[in-house]
Design an enzyme around this catalytic site. Sequence first.
Site, PDB file in Angstrom:
ATOM      1  N   HIS A 122      60.611  44.306 -31.721  1.00 40.08           N
ATOM      2  CA  HIS A 122      61.912  44.090 -31.930  1.00 40.08           C
ATOM      3  C   HIS A 122      62.142  42.582 -32.535  1.00 40.08           C
ATOM      4  O   HIS A 122      61.793  41.878 -31.422  1.00 40.08           O
ATOM      5  CB  HIS A 122      62.729  44.892 -31.150  1.00 40.08           C
ATOM      6  CG  HIS A 122      64.226  44.976 -31.409  1.00 40.08           C
ATOM      7  ND1 HIS A 122      65.030  43.922 -31.352  1.00 40.08           N
ATOM      8  CD2 HIS A 122      65.085  46.002 -31.848  1.00 40.08           C
ATOM      9  CE1 HIS A 122      66.367  44.338 -31.608  1.00 40.08           C
ATOM     10  NE2 HIS A 122      66.229  45.496 -31.988  1.00 40.08           N
ATOM     11  N   ASP A 199      59.058  44.521 -22.729  1.00 40.72           N
ATOM     12  CA  ASP A 199      60.201  44.908 -23.512  1.00 40.72           C
ATOM     13  C   ASP A 199      60.456  46.360 -23.268  1.00 40.72           C
ATOM     14  O   ASP A 199      59.831  47.191 -23.995  1.00 40.72           O
ATOM     15  CB  ASP A 199      60.432  44.490 -24.899  1.00 40.72           C
ATOM     16  CG  ASP A 199      61.635  45.063 -25.541  1.00 40.72           C
ATOM     17  OD1 ASP A 199      62.439  45.751 -24.840  1.00 40.72           O
ATOM     18  OD2 ASP A 199      61.698  44.755 -26.880  1.00 40.72           O
ATOM     19  N   GLN A 202      63.052  50.392 -25.133  1.00 45.82           N
ATOM     20  CA  GLN A 202      62.889  52.103 -25.545  1.00 45.82           C
ATOM     21  C   GLN A 202      62.016  52.611 -24.648  1.00 45.82           C
ATOM     22  O   GLN A 202      61.614  53.798 -24.661  1.00 45.82           O
ATOM     23  CB  GLN A 202      62.173  52.016 -26.799  1.00 45.82           C
ATOM     24  CG  GLN A 202      62.906  51.322 -27.855  1.00 45.82           C
ATOM     25  CD  GLN A 202      63.878  52.118 -28.349  1.00 45.82           C
ATOM     26  OE1 GLN A 202      64.265  53.378 -28.055  1.00 45.82           O
ATOM     27  NE2 GLN A 202      65.036  51.562 -29.031  1.00 45.82           N
ATOM     28  N   LYS A 225      71.127  52.235 -24.097  1.00 47.10           N
ATOM     29  CA  LYS A 225      69.960  52.982 -24.607  1.00 47.10           C
ATOM     30  C   LYS A 225      69.412  53.874 -23.531  1.00 47.10           C
ATOM     31  O   LYS A 225      68.572  54.752 -23.792  1.00 47.10           O
ATOM     32  CB  LYS A 225      68.814  52.201 -24.933  1.00 47.10           C
ATOM     33  CG  LYS A 225      69.153  51.175 -26.376  1.00 47.10           C
ATOM     34  CD  LYS A 225      67.856  50.615 -26.570  1.00 47.10           C
ATOM     35  CE  LYS A 225      68.231  49.445 -27.898  1.00 47.10           C
ATOM     36  NZ  LYS A 225      68.554  49.825 -29.199  1.00 47.10           N
ATOM     37  N   CYS A 363      65.386  45.809 -37.312  1.00 49.00           N
ATOM     38  CA  CYS A 363      65.360  44.986 -36.511  1.00 49.00           C
ATOM     39  C   CYS A 363      63.830  44.443 -36.260  1.00 49.00           C
ATOM     40  O   CYS A 363      63.431  44.020 -34.946  1.00 49.00           O
ATOM     41  CB  CYS A 363      66.118  44.735 -34.971  1.00 49.00           C
ATOM     42  SG  CYS A 363      67.924  44.695 -35.244  1.00 49.00           S
TER      43      CYS A 363
HETATM   44  N1  PMP Z   1      63.639  45.913 -27.789  1.00 47.01           N
HETATM   45  C1  PMP Z   1      63.668  47.215 -28.315  1.00 47.01           C
HETATM   46  C2  PMP Z   1      62.389  47.743 -28.509  1.00 47.01           C
HETATM   47  C3  PMP Z   1      64.678  47.738 -28.910  1.00 47.01           C
HETATM   48  O1  PMP Z   1      64.663  48.850 -29.438  1.00 47.01           O
HETATM   49  C4  PMP Z   1      66.215  46.998 -28.781  1.00 47.01           C
HETATM   50  C5  PMP Z   1      67.250  47.516 -29.371  1.00 47.01           C
HETATM   51  N2  PMP Z   1      67.026  48.302 -30.596  1.00 47.01           N
HETATM   52  C6  PMP Z   1      66.019  45.545 -28.250  1.00 47.01           C
HETATM   53  C7  PMP Z   1      64.848  45.158 -27.565  1.00 47.01           C
HETATM   54  C8  PMP Z   1      67.376  45.123 -28.008  1.00 47.01           C
HETATM   55  O2  PMP Z   1      68.110  45.692 -27.258  1.00 47.01           O
HETATM   56  P1  PMP Z   1      69.821  45.173 -27.049  1.00 47.01           P
HETATM   57  O3  PMP Z   1      70.193  45.075 -28.556  1.00 47.01           O
HETATM   58  O4  PMP Z   1      70.532  46.355 -26.265  1.00 47.01           O
HETATM   59  O5  PMP Z   1      69.821  43.798 -26.325  1.00 47.01           O
END
Ligand code: PMP
Length: 406
Positions: A122, A199, A202, A225, A363
Amino acid sequence: MFPIEKIRNDFPVLHQQVYKRQLVYFDNAATTQKPVQVIEAIRHYYERDNCNIHRGVHYLSLKATEAYEEARKEVRDFIHARHAHEIIFTKGATESINLVAATFGKWFVQPGDEVVTTIMEHHSNFVPWQQMCLERGAKLRIAGINDSGELDLEGLFGLINENTKMVALAHVSNVLGTINPVKEIVSFAHERGVPVLIDGAQGVSHLPVDVQDLDCDFYCFSGHKMYGPMGIGVLYGKEKILEELPPYQLGGEMIKDVFLDHTTFNELPFKFEAGTPNVAGVAGLRAAIKYLQETGMTAIAAYEEMLLRDATAKLSAIPGMRFFGTAAHKASLISFLIGQTHPFDTGSIIDKLGIAVRTGHHCAMPLMDYMKIPGTVRASFAFYNTIEEIDLLVAAIEKAKEMLED
Ligand code: PMP
């Protein structure tokens, strides 16, 4: 038996119509819905406990502080960290990763050094490292994937060398669903003295996570999430490495003493929690963790696995479907395209049928370029979803296919 009916009743937002149809919510990888228990915890906080923490001697301040610090212990237990002070509250996974990239980069990365990441990240776990490397004269090295969307593990191992200062990768890909073999990667990196950031944005909502077993140096996630509120997240870091990092933001709470010409900094975890924190968010996160624990992470994983298997089988039976991410080890989401049609067209038709899916690059633009596609349609499942809803998705995709391929 998984208590699906009770669970669905706990999520008010699911019980509404959109375009005169029952809402089907399959955008859980973007954000999950909140059970009444979480909504109630936030309400209770503002109705009964609201106060700034850590600095008052009066009743409310002590009560709010105690609840906030209790929550830290509950997060510690949830991911099985060793110490509560290894849990830093942030506003989300993005802020957690930025914190590490900025502070680690500032003190430990020199020109010629390298950071290893993957093509499936991401932007939140890509851009902070890319920009830090550009600033420090370091090199970002990027591991690829195979046709199933699994990490090229040998390739990644081949990128780790004496110049590597950090490995940063997703536990679970938000586009492909791939669950990466993070424990194996941590072990390989550690044998070469390289720290690893995972990270887990997910990861935590789908899998039981044990940071001591993974032995990772950092693990990051977002409350929203995992059925908790927006604007709250966690950075887990091992005590030793957190102690070595400089503070991220400066201001109240993170100081020990301030003099006219210099400042000394607070101990962990407060060193990294400058300013008034999101106390209500922490109350909501605490309720979300309790909800997940009571439901049981193993039961959740098994139920979602069943949904994934069912959806995969039914969607695979539709001619012309193209899937992105068919890893053997996968979380409950499916990224697809109908033939050569554009994801936005598919997504818009599905939306009008009352089903929320996400379309676009999710993203993860480097991954889209790598796969040579503009984006995908992504249906991501949570433990409040049902087989009946998957059947509605299948019917909606068939309808979209008919309309778009005519
Ligand atoms: N890493 C991953 C794998 C994600 O899916 C996301 C959110 N789509 C993020 C980071 C970022 O999370 P946040 O926008 O809640 O900071």
